[in-house]
Write a protein that holds these residues in place. Structure first.
Motif, PDB file in Angstrom:
ATOM      1  N   SER A  55       0.857  -1.182   0.000  1.00  0.00           N
ATOM      2  CA  SER A  55       0.000   0.000   0.000  1.00  0.00           C
ATOM      3  C   SER A  55       0.895   1.234   0.000  1.00  0.00           C
ATOM      4  O   SER A  55       2.120   1.136   0.145  1.00  0.00           O
ATOM      5  CB  SER A  55      -0.918   0.017   1.228  1.00  0.00           C
ATOM      6  OG  SER A  55      -0.226   0.480   2.376  1.00  0.00           O
ATOM      7  N   HIS A  95      -9.921  -8.787   6.288  1.00  0.00           N
ATOM      8  CA  HIS A  95      -8.732  -9.090   5.504  1.00  0.00           C
ATOM      9  C   HIS A  95      -7.451  -8.755   6.263  1.00  0.00           C
ATOM     10  O   HIS A  95      -6.494  -9.514   6.233  1.00  0.00           O
ATOM     11  CB  HIS A  95      -8.750  -8.301   4.191  1.00  0.00           C
ATOM     12  CG  HIS A  95     -10.076  -8.327   3.506  1.00  0.00           C
ATOM     13  ND1 HIS A  95     -10.702  -9.498   3.134  1.00  0.00           N
ATOM     14  CD2 HIS A  95     -10.916  -7.331   3.125  1.00  0.00           C
ATOM     15  CE1 HIS A  95     -11.849  -9.228   2.540  1.00  0.00           C
ATOM     16  NE2 HIS A  95     -12.004  -7.912   2.535  1.00  0.00           N
ATOM     17  N   ASP A 119      -9.886   2.685  -0.833  1.00  0.00           N
ATOM     18  CA  ASP A 119      -9.339   1.355  -0.562  1.00  0.00           C
ATOM     19  C   ASP A 119      -9.943   0.299  -1.483  1.00  0.00           C
ATOM     20  O   ASP A 119      -9.398  -0.797  -1.613  1.00  0.00           O
ATOM     21  CB  ASP A 119      -9.616   0.956   0.893  1.00  0.00           C
ATOM     22  CG  ASP A 119      -9.036   1.952   1.884  1.00  0.00           C
ATOM     23  OD1 ASP A 119      -7.871   2.351   1.698  1.00  0.00           O
ATOM     24  OD2 ASP A 119      -9.749   2.337   2.829  1.00  0.00           O
ATOM     25  N   SER A 120     -11.075   0.621  -2.100  1.00  0.00           N
ATOM     26  CA  SER A 120     -11.815  -0.355  -2.893  1.00  0.00           C
ATOM     27  C   SER A 120     -12.837   0.382  -3.751  1.00  0.00           C
ATOM     28  O   SER A 120     -13.181   1.536  -3.459  1.00  0.00           O
ATOM     29  CB  SER A 120     -12.526  -1.338  -1.959  1.00  0.00           C
ATOM     30  OG  SER A 120     -13.466  -2.131  -2.641  1.00  0.00           O
ATOM     31  N   ASP A 122     -15.769  -1.248  -4.180  1.00  0.00           N
ATOM     32  CA  ASP A 122     -16.953  -1.996  -3.765  1.00  0.00           C
ATOM     33  C   ASP A 122     -17.551  -1.367  -2.505  1.00  0.00           C
ATOM     34  O   ASP A 122     -16.880  -1.246  -1.481  1.00  0.00           O
ATOM     35  CB  ASP A 122     -16.567  -3.452  -3.478  1.00  0.00           C
ATOM     36  CG  ASP A 122     -17.777  -4.366  -3.372  1.00  0.00           C
ATOM     37  OD1 ASP A 122     -18.858  -3.899  -2.978  1.00  0.00           O
ATOM     38  OD2 ASP A 122     -17.626  -5.578  -3.664  1.00  0.00           O
ATOM     39  N   ASP A 125     -17.241  -3.025   0.950  1.00  0.00           N
ATOM     40  CA  ASP A 125     -15.964  -3.047   1.661  1.00  0.00           C
ATOM     41  C   ASP A 125     -15.903  -1.888   2.644  1.00  0.00           C
ATOM     42  O   ASP A 125     -16.317  -0.768   2.317  1.00  0.00           O
ATOM     43  CB  ASP A 125     -14.801  -2.945   0.673  1.00  0.00           C
ATOM     44  CG  ASP A 125     -14.656  -4.193  -0.177  1.00  0.00           C
ATOM     45  OD1 ASP A 125     -15.224  -5.234   0.194  1.00  0.00           O
ATOM     46  OD2 ASP A 125     -13.968  -4.114  -1.215  1.00  0.00           O
ATOM     47  N   GLU A 155     -16.735   1.088  -9.588  1.00  0.00           N
ATOM     48  CA  GLU A 155     -15.853   0.573 -10.644  1.00  0.00           C
ATOM     49  C   GLU A 155     -15.885   1.436 -11.898  1.00  0.00           C
ATOM     50  O   GLU A 155     -14.863   1.607 -12.578  1.00  0.00           O
ATOM     51  CB  GLU A 155     -16.273  -0.860 -10.986  1.00  0.00           C
ATOM     52  CG  GLU A 155     -15.270  -1.610 -11.841  1.00  0.00           C
ATOM     53  CD  GLU A 155     -14.026  -2.013 -11.079  1.00  0.00           C
ATOM     54  OE1 GLU A 155     -12.934  -1.887 -11.669  1.00  0.00           O
ATOM     55  OE2 GLU A 155     -14.141  -2.419  -9.903  1.00  0.00           O
ATOM     56  N   GLN A 158     -13.180   4.157 -12.251  1.00  0.00           N
ATOM     57  CA  GLN A 158     -11.760   3.811 -12.138  1.00  0.00           C
ATOM     58  C   GLN A 158     -10.852   4.672 -13.019  1.00  0.00           C
ATOM     59  O   GLN A 158      -9.780   5.098 -12.567  1.00  0.00           O
ATOM     60  CB  GLN A 158     -11.551   2.323 -12.446  1.00  0.00           C
ATOM     61  CG  GLN A 158     -10.109   1.869 -12.248  1.00  0.00           C
ATOM     62  CD  GLN A 158      -9.957   0.366 -12.375  1.00  0.00           C
ATOM     63  OE1 GLN A 158     -10.922  -0.347 -12.627  1.00  0.00           O
ATOM     64  NE2 GLN A 158      -8.755  -0.125 -12.203  1.00  0.00           N
ATOM     65  N   GLY A 204     -15.063   1.750   2.181  1.00  0.00           N
ATOM     66  CA  GLY A 204     -13.724   1.897   1.630  1.00  0.00           C
ATOM     67  C   GLY A 204     -13.656   2.593   0.290  1.00  0.00           C
ATOM     68  O   GLY A 204     -12.564   2.954  -0.160  1.00  0.00           O
ATOM     69  N   ASN A 205     -14.797   2.790  -0.371  1.00  0.00           N
ATOM     70  CA  ASN A 205     -14.763   3.474  -1.662  1.00  0.00           C
ATOM     71  C   ASN A 205     -15.037   4.970  -1.540  1.00  0.00           C
ATOM     72  O   ASN A 205     -15.289   5.643  -2.542  1.00  0.00           O
ATOM     73  CB  ASN A 205     -15.722   2.827  -2.662  1.00  0.00           C
ATOM     74  CG  ASN A 205     -17.187   2.971  -2.280  1.00  0.00           C
ATOM     75  OD1 ASN A 205     -17.520   3.305  -1.142  1.00  0.00           O
ATOM     76  ND2 ASN A 205     -18.067   2.710  -3.228  1.00  0.00           N
ATOM     77  N   PHE A 232      -9.579  -3.710   7.536  1.00  0.00           N
ATOM     78  CA  PHE A 232     -10.330  -3.736   6.287  1.00  0.00           C
ATOM     79  C   PHE A 232     -11.181  -4.997   6.238  1.00  0.00           C
ATOM     80  O   PHE A 232     -10.689  -6.084   6.527  1.00  0.00           O
ATOM     81  CB  PHE A 232      -9.364  -3.698   5.095  1.00  0.00           C
ATOM     82  CG  PHE A 232      -8.396  -2.536   5.149  1.00  0.00           C
ATOM     83  CD1 PHE A 232      -8.755  -1.311   4.636  1.00  0.00           C
ATOM     84  CD2 PHE A 232      -7.159  -2.684   5.747  1.00  0.00           C
ATOM     85  CE1 PHE A 232      -7.882  -0.233   4.702  1.00  0.00           C
ATOM     86  CE2 PHE A 232      -6.271  -1.619   5.824  1.00  0.00           C
ATOM     87  CZ  PHE A 232      -6.623  -0.384   5.298  1.00  0.00           C
ATOM     88  N   SER A 234     -15.011  -6.924   4.382  1.00  0.00           N
ATOM     89  CA  SER A 234     -16.100  -6.954   3.414  1.00  0.00           C
ATOM     90  C   SER A 234     -17.316  -7.608   4.063  1.00  0.00           C
ATOM     91  O   SER A 234     -17.167  -8.449   4.939  1.00  0.00           O
ATOM     92  CB  SER A 234     -15.701  -7.783   2.174  1.00  0.00           C
ATOM     93  OG  SER A 234     -14.534  -7.270   1.587  1.00  0.00           O
TER      94      SER A 234
END
Length: 236
Positions: A55, A95, A119-120, A122, A125, A155, A158, A204-205, A232, A234
């Motif tokens: 990271s 995780h 971080d994501s 999704d 998350d 997504e 991105q 996380g998004n 972290f 999900s």
């Protein structure tokens, strides 16, 4: 760390994120007794070098012992997820739980470390920050990417991350070190103060960054520096 327990008098508050329908969960006085966690941080943890966890975290880290992860998972499922989900069988998958100490000097930051991040992509998350230092060393802020009016990234967005990176490089005078307030590219939409034994939970998004406001915020001594646990997970 087998005796680690939740504080029966912990306090849970939800703070709405401006410009969204989302909330940040703030839990004060999370652990009943922090002594075992602090003993691990001060005397046992083996901090790995920056970037060793793949990271861009601007500091050093070590994995937390499993009892901490199990306690956090149980709390998240029993006290947070069930209140926000009509299904009682929702479970989480954790995780990482990383003891984290910010150490990187502003002059040594890479471009990636100078801008808020996600971080994501999704929305299922979640990120957790458990502060083990006080307000004076800085909390966490959420940001809006002004050119695209984005706080939450899925997504489909991105490709915009590359544009963010370019915008930072094109405005170096505004992004010389750690981001701690609004700039020409980012608007700080929510500032969450650090507080010892405070746990903060958010998706996380969401665009976010640590708020490193003091020279002591990047001190490499875990007894006096900005110490936290970043986790972290999900949900299914």
């Amino acid at each position: 760390m087998k005796d680690i327990k939740l504080n029966p008098d912990l306090r849970i508050n939800k703070v709405k994120i401006p410009g969204t329908s989302l909330y940040v969960v703030i839990v004060d006085e999370f652990l009943l007794d922090t002594s075992s966690v602090m003993n691990f941080a001060h005397n046992i943890a083996y901090f790995n070098p920056m970037f060793s966890d793949n990271s861009f975290y601007p500091g050093i880290r070590d994995n937390m012992p499993l009892p901490y992860m199990r306690l956090l998972k149980s709390f998240f499922e029993d006290r947070i997820i069930t209140k926000n989900n009509s299904q009682n069988d929702t479970v989480s998958s954790f995780h990482k739980c990383l003891l984290s100490l910010t150490t990187c000097q502003p002059s040594q930051l890479t471009t990636e470390q100078k801008l808020p991040h996600i971080d994501s992509f999704d929305e299922r998350d979640y990120a957790f920050v458990h502060y083990l230092s006080g307000e004076e060393l800085g909390g966490t802020s959420l940001y809006r990417y002004k050119p695209e009016n984005l706080i939450q990234f899925t997504e489909e967005y991105q490709p915009i991350l590359a544009k963010m990176f370019t915008d930072i490089k094109n405005s170096p005078e505004d992004h010389e070190g750690y981001i701690t307030s609004s700039t020409s590219v980012f608007e700080q939409v929510l500032k969450i103060d650090a507080k010892f034994n405070r746990l903060v939970i958010y998706q996380g998004n969401l665009l976010h960054s640590a708020n490193l406001i003091s020279k002591e915020s990047y001190n490499n001594d875990p007894k006096t520096g900005r110490l936290s646990i970043a986790s972290f997970a999900s949900i299914k």
